[in-house]
Design an enzyme around this catalytic site. Structure first.
Site, PDB file in Angstrom:
ATOM      1  CB  SER A  52     -12.514  11.697 -24.752  1.00 10.72           C
ATOM      2  OG  SER A  52     -13.118  11.016 -25.741  1.00 10.72           O
TER       3      SER A  52
ATOM      4  CG  ASP B 221     -11.821   7.585 -27.565  1.00 12.18           C
ATOM      5  OD1 ASP B 221     -11.780   6.340 -27.251  1.00 12.18           O
ATOM      6  OD2 ASP B 221     -12.312   8.458 -27.149  1.00 12.18           O
TER       7      ASP B 221
ATOM      8  CG  ASP C  55     -12.673   8.047 -22.933  1.00 14.48           C
ATOM      9  OD1 ASP C  55     -12.454   7.995 -24.371  1.00 14.48           O
ATOM     10  OD2 ASP C  55     -13.724   8.394 -22.455  1.00 14.48           O
TER      11      ASP C  55
ATOM     12  CG  ASP D  11     -15.822   7.130 -25.067  1.00 15.68           C
ATOM     13  OD1 ASP D  11     -14.924   7.325 -25.978  1.00 15.68           O
ATOM     14  OD2 ASP D  11     -16.377   7.961 -24.536  1.00 15.68           O
TER      15      ASP D  11
END
Length: 449
Positions: free
Chosen positions: A103, A242, A244, A246
């Site tokens: 992340s 960010d 990833d 999400d």
């Protein structure tokens, strides 16, 4: 599992790549997950995606070997946002989806997190089963040579995911000037063309990943360059994803940061005005600012708080049939639009509210007037045991009584580090500071490292 190996935390298994999260751990994790998840699904297919970290290829190969050795067929979808794997798992009717990402963490870290066949994160009980199976990996029943699983690369379903995201915009983005900070991560190839395809004029930054620059001075945790680019280009808004993708952090036309609390308020008030907010309810975590709670209450909307983590938010959303919830960090969930948080979807919902109201983001976001909020970390010898100390529990109870609302104090152990996190908020800054300082001093005296 062996002592010192990474374990499931609030968001899958994480650790320093090739030191804690090694290929051996990843292979055993694939084997254990296949053993556990195949018992609850007729499908033998697993979807695997990753972000741009240097260690992603290595961990993907080891994880996939573990899956294939247990007879699971792996489809690698490459570098994609975490929510893409969640959605593709649903499209493909796969047994599970797996994302290799840490992340917003630096490149040295990596992680492996799982989605079930429903596209949602695994319950704690299932993760516990997988951990137990990892400890017995050598004795797990394996198929014969003819039943070994296959591994293939395919991005065929990524387009279907992008179409689903675009459909949540509701209308074109013609006339919008936007800055997209892709954090040198999973959004770098997908987000700019998606927003341009919807009609926006896009300035994209941090779109050149090299394996080690993910989240470096960019992205949702470091949005300063995004805000500066908005001011320089005269854009209407900025979106910083960010690593990833999400979550997202936004800024208004003046370059002022609009966090998850304010994004939730903007969207919830618009939904409420159109009778589209079931139960007049929003779900957030204990970390959300009291200003969000006050702003929603002024419009007849109730805020329900959960423990930290989007999984807890998702569970409470499902329990209440609510339509929006999330975290101050910019991880926002819209259950009717997808099974997990998606930075691009969140950004599109805020932009839709701007378009529908004809008002700039600075005006919409000003409905939340942040209250004083202070978070301090105390490094401790152990994350266990402090809850059983009467002196600490009495101090926490007294602190809750001093604050305007008891839920405005949070004392919890970190899920990954030897830290106790103390957070308080209220309308009075001095009260907040004294509350946090007194509790931190007590915890450090009794449990400090």
């Amino acid at each position: 599992m062996s002592a010192g190996e990474p374990r499931f935390g609030t968001d899958g298994i994480r650790g320093v790549a090739n030191t804690e999260l090694t290929p051996h751990v990843a292979m055993r994790l694939g084997m254990a997950a296949a053993h556990v998840l195949s018992r609850s699904s007729a499908s033998r297919r697993v979807i695997v995606g990753r972000d741009t970290r240097l260690s992603g290829d290595m961990l993907e190969a080891a994880l996939n070997a573990g899956f294939a050795s247990m007879g699971m067929h792996v489809t690698n979808v490459g570098v994609v946002p975490t929510p893409a794997v969640s959605q593709i798992t649903l499209f493909a009717r796969a047994a599970a989806g797996v994302v290799i990402s840490a992340s917003h963490n630096p490149f040295e870290d990596n992680g492996i997190k799982f989605f079930g066949a429903d596209g949602r994160k695994l319950p704690d009980a299932v993760e516990d089963e997988i951990e137990a199976a990892m400890a017995q990996w050598e004795s797990l029943p394996r198929p014969g040579p003819a039943e070994i699983g296959r591994i293939q690369d395919s991005r065929d379903l990524v387009g279907q995911y992008l179409a689903r995201v675009a459909s949540t915009a509701g209308a074109p983005l013609d006339g919008f000037r936007l800055v997209l900070d892709c954090a040198n991560g999973a959004a770098h190839e997908l987000a700019p063309p998606l927003f341009r395809g919807l009609g926006a004029e896009v300035t994209a930054i941090h779109t050149e990943p090299d394996g080690v620059n993910i989240n470096v001075a960019c992205g949702s945790t470091k949005p300063a360059s995004m805000a500066e680019t908005v001011r320089h280009t005269g854009a209407h808004a900025g979106l910083a994803f960010d690593g990833d993708c999400d979550r997202v952090m936004m800024c208004d036309e003046r370059g002022e940061i609009v966090d998850g609390d304010r994004m939730m308020a903007v969207c919830a008030l618009g939904m409420h005005a159109h009778g589209d907010l079931p139960g007049s309810l929003v779900v957030a975590t204990i970390m959300s600012n009291a200003g969000l709670e006050v702003a929603l209450e002024e419009h007849g909307i109730r805020l329900v708080r959960t423990d930290v983590g989007d999984r807890h938010v998702a569970e409470e959303l499902a329990r209440n049939g609510a339509a929006i919830g999330g975290e101050q960090s910019g991880h926002v969930l819209f259950p009717r639009l997808g099974p997990t948080g998606d930075g691009m979807v969140t950004g599109l919902q805020v932009l839709a509210r701007m378009r529908a109201s004809g008002r700039p983001l600075s005006e919409l976001a000003s409905v939340v007037r942040p209250c004083p909020q202070l978070l301090r970390n105390v490094r401790v010898r152990s994350r266990e045991g402090w809850q059983q100390v009467p002196e600490i529990q009495q101090a926490i109870a007294a602190a809750r009584a001093r604050l305007s609302r008891p839920e405005w104090l949070s004392v919890r152990a970190s899920g990954t580090e030897p830290l106790i996190r103390v957070m308080a908020q209220d309308t009075d800054a001095a009260r907040v500071e004294s509350t946090v300082e007194e509790l931190c001093a007590l915890i450090e005296r009794r449990f400090g490292a």
